[in-house]
Structures are given as structure tokens and as C-alpha cells.
Motif scaffolding. Sequence first.
Motif, PDB file in Angstrom:
ATOM      1  N   LYS A 165      -7.402   1.892   9.841  1.00 39.47           N
ATOM      2  CA  LYS A 165      -8.374   2.865   9.299  1.00 39.47           C
ATOM      3  C   LYS A 165      -8.568   2.663   7.793  1.00 39.47           C
ATOM      4  O   LYS A 165      -9.689   2.695   7.288  1.00 39.47           O
ATOM      5  CB  LYS A 165      -7.892   4.289   9.588  1.00 39.47           C
ATOM      6  CG  LYS A 165      -8.162   4.746  11.008  1.00 39.47           C
ATOM      7  CD  LYS A 165      -8.631   6.202  11.033  1.00 39.47           C
ATOM      8  CE  LYS A 165      -9.305   6.562  12.344  1.00 39.47           C
ATOM      9  NZ  LYS A 165      -8.365   6.533  13.496  1.00 39.47           N
ATOM     10  N   ILE A 166      -7.452   2.447   7.090  1.00 41.66           N
ATOM     11  CA  ILE A 166      -7.514   2.257   5.632  1.00 41.66           C
ATOM     12  C   ILE A 166      -8.360   1.021   5.304  1.00 41.66           C
ATOM     13  O   ILE A 166      -9.212   1.048   4.420  1.00 41.66           O
ATOM     14  CB  ILE A 166      -6.087   2.100   5.047  1.00 41.66           C
ATOM     15  CG1 ILE A 166      -5.277   3.380   5.265  1.00 41.66           C
ATOM     16  CG2 ILE A 166      -6.129   1.747   3.562  1.00 41.66           C
ATOM     17  CD1 ILE A 166      -3.791   3.259   4.993  1.00 41.66           C
ATOM     18  N   ILE A 167      -8.134  -0.062   6.059  1.00 35.00           N
ATOM     19  CA  ILE A 167      -8.854  -1.319   5.828  1.00 35.00           C
ATOM     20  C   ILE A 167     -10.352  -1.130   6.123  1.00 35.00           C
ATOM     21  O   ILE A 167     -11.210  -1.572   5.354  1.00 35.00           O
ATOM     22  CB  ILE A 167      -8.254  -2.459   6.689  1.00 35.00           C
ATOM     23  CG1 ILE A 167      -6.828  -2.782   6.207  1.00 35.00           C
ATOM     24  CG2 ILE A 167      -9.116  -3.721   6.622  1.00 35.00           C
ATOM     25  CD1 ILE A 167      -5.987  -3.590   7.190  1.00 35.00           C
ATOM     26  N   ILE A 178       0.860  -1.181   0.000  1.00 33.46           N
ATOM     27  CA  ILE A 178       0.000   0.000   0.000  1.00 33.46           C
ATOM     28  C   ILE A 178       0.897   1.232   0.000  1.00 33.46           C
ATOM     29  O   ILE A 178       1.984   1.198   0.579  1.00 33.46           O
ATOM     30  CB  ILE A 178      -0.924  -0.034   1.247  1.00 33.46           C
ATOM     31  CG1 ILE A 178      -1.876   1.153   1.214  1.00 33.46           C
ATOM     32  CG2 ILE A 178      -0.127  -0.028   2.543  1.00 33.46           C
ATOM     33  CD1 ILE A 178      -2.943   1.094   2.272  1.00 33.46           C
ATOM     34  N   ASP A 235      -1.060  -1.589  11.496  1.00 35.10           N
ATOM     35  CA  ASP A 235      -0.609  -0.252  11.068  1.00 35.10           C
ATOM     36  C   ASP A 235      -1.613   0.477  10.176  1.00 35.10           C
ATOM     37  O   ASP A 235      -1.548   1.690  10.038  1.00 35.10           O
ATOM     38  CB  ASP A 235       0.723  -0.366  10.310  1.00 35.10           C
ATOM     39  CG  ASP A 235       1.812  -0.978  11.177  1.00 35.10           C
ATOM     40  OD1 ASP A 235       1.785  -0.739  12.394  1.00 35.10           O
ATOM     41  OD2 ASP A 235       2.678  -1.698  10.629  1.00 35.10           O
ATOM     42  N   HIS A 236      -2.526  -0.270   9.547  1.00 34.10           N
ATOM     43  CA  HIS A 236      -3.404   0.360   8.539  1.00 34.10           C
ATOM     44  C   HIS A 236      -4.877   0.063   8.782  1.00 34.10           C
ATOM     45  O   HIS A 236      -5.642  -0.103   7.840  1.00 34.10           O
ATOM     46  CB  HIS A 236      -2.995  -0.118   7.134  1.00 34.10           C
ATOM     47  CG  HIS A 236      -1.522  -0.042   6.892  1.00 34.10           C
ATOM     48  ND1 HIS A 236      -0.726  -1.164   6.746  1.00 34.10           N
ATOM     49  CD2 HIS A 236      -0.683   1.034   6.805  1.00 34.10           C
ATOM     50  CE1 HIS A 236       0.533  -0.778   6.567  1.00 34.10           C
ATOM     51  NE2 HIS A 236       0.585   0.537   6.605  1.00 34.10           N
ATOM     52  N   LEU A 291       0.608  -3.980   3.722  1.00 38.95           N
ATOM     53  CA  LEU A 291      -0.705  -3.734   4.322  1.00 38.95           C
ATOM     54  C   LEU A 291      -0.968  -4.728   5.457  1.00 38.95           C
ATOM     55  O   LEU A 291      -0.902  -5.935   5.262  1.00 38.95           O
ATOM     56  CB  LEU A 291      -1.778  -3.879   3.229  1.00 38.95           C
ATOM     57  CG  LEU A 291      -3.218  -3.486   3.576  1.00 38.95           C
ATOM     58  CD1 LEU A 291      -3.296  -2.039   4.038  1.00 38.95           C
ATOM     59  CD2 LEU A 291      -4.131  -3.706   2.382  1.00 38.95           C
ATOM     60  N   ASN A 292      -1.247  -4.208   6.666  1.00 37.70           N
ATOM     61  CA  ASN A 292      -1.540  -5.091   7.799  1.00 37.70           C
ATOM     62  C   ASN A 292      -2.495  -4.417   8.771  1.00 37.70           C
ATOM     63  O   ASN A 292      -2.612  -3.200   8.809  1.00 37.70           O
ATOM     64  CB  ASN A 292      -0.239  -5.517   8.502  1.00 37.70           C
ATOM     65  CG  ASN A 292       0.421  -4.371   9.232  1.00 37.70           C
ATOM     66  OD1 ASN A 292       0.067  -4.054  10.360  1.00 37.70           O
ATOM     67  ND2 ASN A 292       1.390  -3.705   8.590  1.00 37.70           N
ATOM     68  N   CYS A 293      -3.188  -5.255   9.551  1.00 33.75           N
ATOM     69  CA  CYS A 293      -4.291  -4.746  10.382  1.00 33.75           C
ATOM     70  C   CYS A 293      -3.826  -3.915  11.577  1.00 33.75           C
ATOM     71  O   CYS A 293      -4.632  -3.224  12.185  1.00 33.75           O
ATOM     72  CB  CYS A 293      -5.183  -5.897  10.840  1.00 33.75           C
ATOM     73  SG  CYS A 293      -4.323  -7.096  11.870  1.00 33.75           S
ATOM     74  N   TYR A 296      -6.080  -9.224   6.848  1.00 39.25           N
ATOM     75  CA  TYR A 296      -4.804  -8.556   6.540  1.00 39.25           C
ATOM     76  C   TYR A 296      -3.769  -8.891   7.610  1.00 39.25           C
ATOM     77  O   TYR A 296      -3.440  -8.091   8.469  1.00 39.25           O
ATOM     78  CB  TYR A 296      -5.024  -7.049   6.387  1.00 39.25           C
ATOM     79  CG  TYR A 296      -5.903  -6.770   5.199  1.00 39.25           C
ATOM     80  CD1 TYR A 296      -5.363  -6.624   3.931  1.00 39.25           C
ATOM     81  CD2 TYR A 296      -7.294  -6.735   5.330  1.00 39.25           C
ATOM     82  CE1 TYR A 296      -6.183  -6.422   2.822  1.00 39.25           C
ATOM     83  CE2 TYR A 296      -8.116  -6.536   4.226  1.00 39.25           C
ATOM     84  CZ  TYR A 296      -7.549  -6.385   2.977  1.00 39.25           C
ATOM     85  OH  TYR A 296      -8.357  -6.205   1.881  1.00 39.25           O
ATOM     86  N   HIS A 330       5.974   3.067   0.354  1.00 37.22           N
ATOM     87  CA  HIS A 330       5.221   1.810   0.243  1.00 37.22           C
ATOM     88  C   HIS A 330       5.365   0.989   1.521  1.00 37.22           C
ATOM     89  O   HIS A 330       6.422   0.962   2.133  1.00 37.22           O
ATOM     90  CB  HIS A 330       5.710   1.004  -0.961  1.00 37.22           C
ATOM     91  CG  HIS A 330       5.314   1.634  -2.263  1.00 37.22           C
ATOM     92  ND1 HIS A 330       4.073   1.468  -2.820  1.00 37.22           N
ATOM     93  CD2 HIS A 330       5.991   2.445  -3.108  1.00 37.22           C
ATOM     94  CE1 HIS A 330       3.994   2.152  -3.951  1.00 37.22           C
ATOM     95  NE2 HIS A 330       5.158   2.764  -4.143  1.00 37.22           N
ATOM     96  N   THR A 386       1.711   4.791   1.289  1.00 38.06           N
ATOM     97  CA  THR A 386       1.362   5.694   2.392  1.00 38.06           C
ATOM     98  C   THR A 386       2.193   6.972   2.254  1.00 38.06           C
ATOM     99  O   THR A 386       3.021   7.082   1.344  1.00 38.06           O
ATOM    100  CB  THR A 386       1.691   5.033   3.755  1.00 38.06           C
ATOM    101  OG1 THR A 386       3.112   4.879   3.852  1.00 38.06           O
ATOM    102  CG2 THR A 386       1.024   3.679   3.906  1.00 38.06           C
TER     103      THR A 386
END
Length: 219
Positions: free
Chosen positions: A42-44, A26, A39-40, A35-37, A54, A32, A28
Motif C-alpha cells: 500500500k505504501i509503495i 521505512i 509487506d508494504h 521496504l519490500n513489495c 522493491y 524501522h 512503520t
Amino acid sequence: STGTQMAEDKNKKVIVVLDSCCLETIKTKKGHALLNCDDHLKIIQNKKKDPSDYRPDITHQCLLTLLDSPLNKAGHLTVYVRTKKNVLIEIDPRTRIPRTFKRFAGLIVQLLHEMKIHSVQKEGSKTLLKVIKNPVTQYFPTGCLKFGTTCYEEPVDLLAFISGLPKDKPVVWVFGGFAKGSLNVDYVEKYISFSHYPLSASVACGKLCNVYEQLWAIL
């Protein structure tokens, strides 16, 4: 006879496929990322996706377990990773997987962008990880046996089960690299469970390596 012994040693090969792994990059503000639950989140959530889908840390744990095993160090293991996005990765058995998740994430981001990772060695670099063409089945040895793993079948005694398999055939084992759900791969002949308890993918990989180490007297 020596010939039979050599043939048996050649077939002392275990191929592990980690399937449906969540390895996705992803972009940011910092560049780059994997993607993991953690650190990200909100995005997920903004994408209306389930955070538990994730979990690249599961792949990290499995690779540490597999590549650190005496089975691998004795030269009897081959590992492939297939991502949810259908990217297929071949991993050289000599690869030393980074110990921390942050460094592992950096490595995978680099791999998914550059398609290969070389070792840094004075005596010529080796390709340690590379993205290869699908399907994974084209890399399997001829006549190999193929098993998937599940927690929904009646468990078998893994040592007894593997002891009963033909000695002259390499075996492919497929593990799901995800937190929940079931493995669905079209090339496996049978799904095997080897515990009454739901095991994490990493623990299941470890159990498998231990059984082969026991059978083949790898200390």
C-alpha cells in the motif's frame, strides 16, 4: 616456479558487485523495516511506485548463493553491494547471512542505521558488514578486468570465456540486484550474457561461482 604459483594464487580473486539493489528502510508503526513489495504494498502504491522495484529478497538470495559457495569459503571471493540510493556496503567473506528473509531484513535495517555490523565472538569481534565510501572502483585491484552481466547479448560459454582471460588479472563481475531492467555501470569494459534464458541474479551468481570452482579445482 613457486613464485609464479604464488602470484597466480594471489590473482585468483573474483570480485562481485551487486549493483542497484533495493535496500531501503521505512518507518512503520512497529519501528524501522526494510521496504519490500510484500509487506508494504500500500505504501509503495501510494507513492505511485512500481512494486517490482522493491525486491530486497533478490539481494538476500544473491548473498546466500555467493557467500555459501566453495569459491568464497576457499578465500577467492570479495563481495560489494551498492544500493539504488548509492549506499556502498562491504561484506566480510566470513559473514554468515541469515537464512530467512525476516532476519536478513532486520540485519540490513541495523546496518543502514548503525553503518556497521560486528560479529558476536568471545575472541574479539570482527566487522562483518560495513557501509564504505563510494566509488566502489577505488577498492578494485590494479589492472583488474571488469565485466557487467546482461541477458541482451549473444550468450558466451562461460567456462571457455573465463579460461581465455589472462591468468594474472583479478576479475570484477557486476550483477544487477533488481527484478527487471538492465544494468548500467560506467566502469565495466564489456557486458556478458551466459545463457539463452533470462536468469535470476542468484542463479547467474551461482553459475559464475561454479565455473571458477571448476577452473581452480575447488571442491
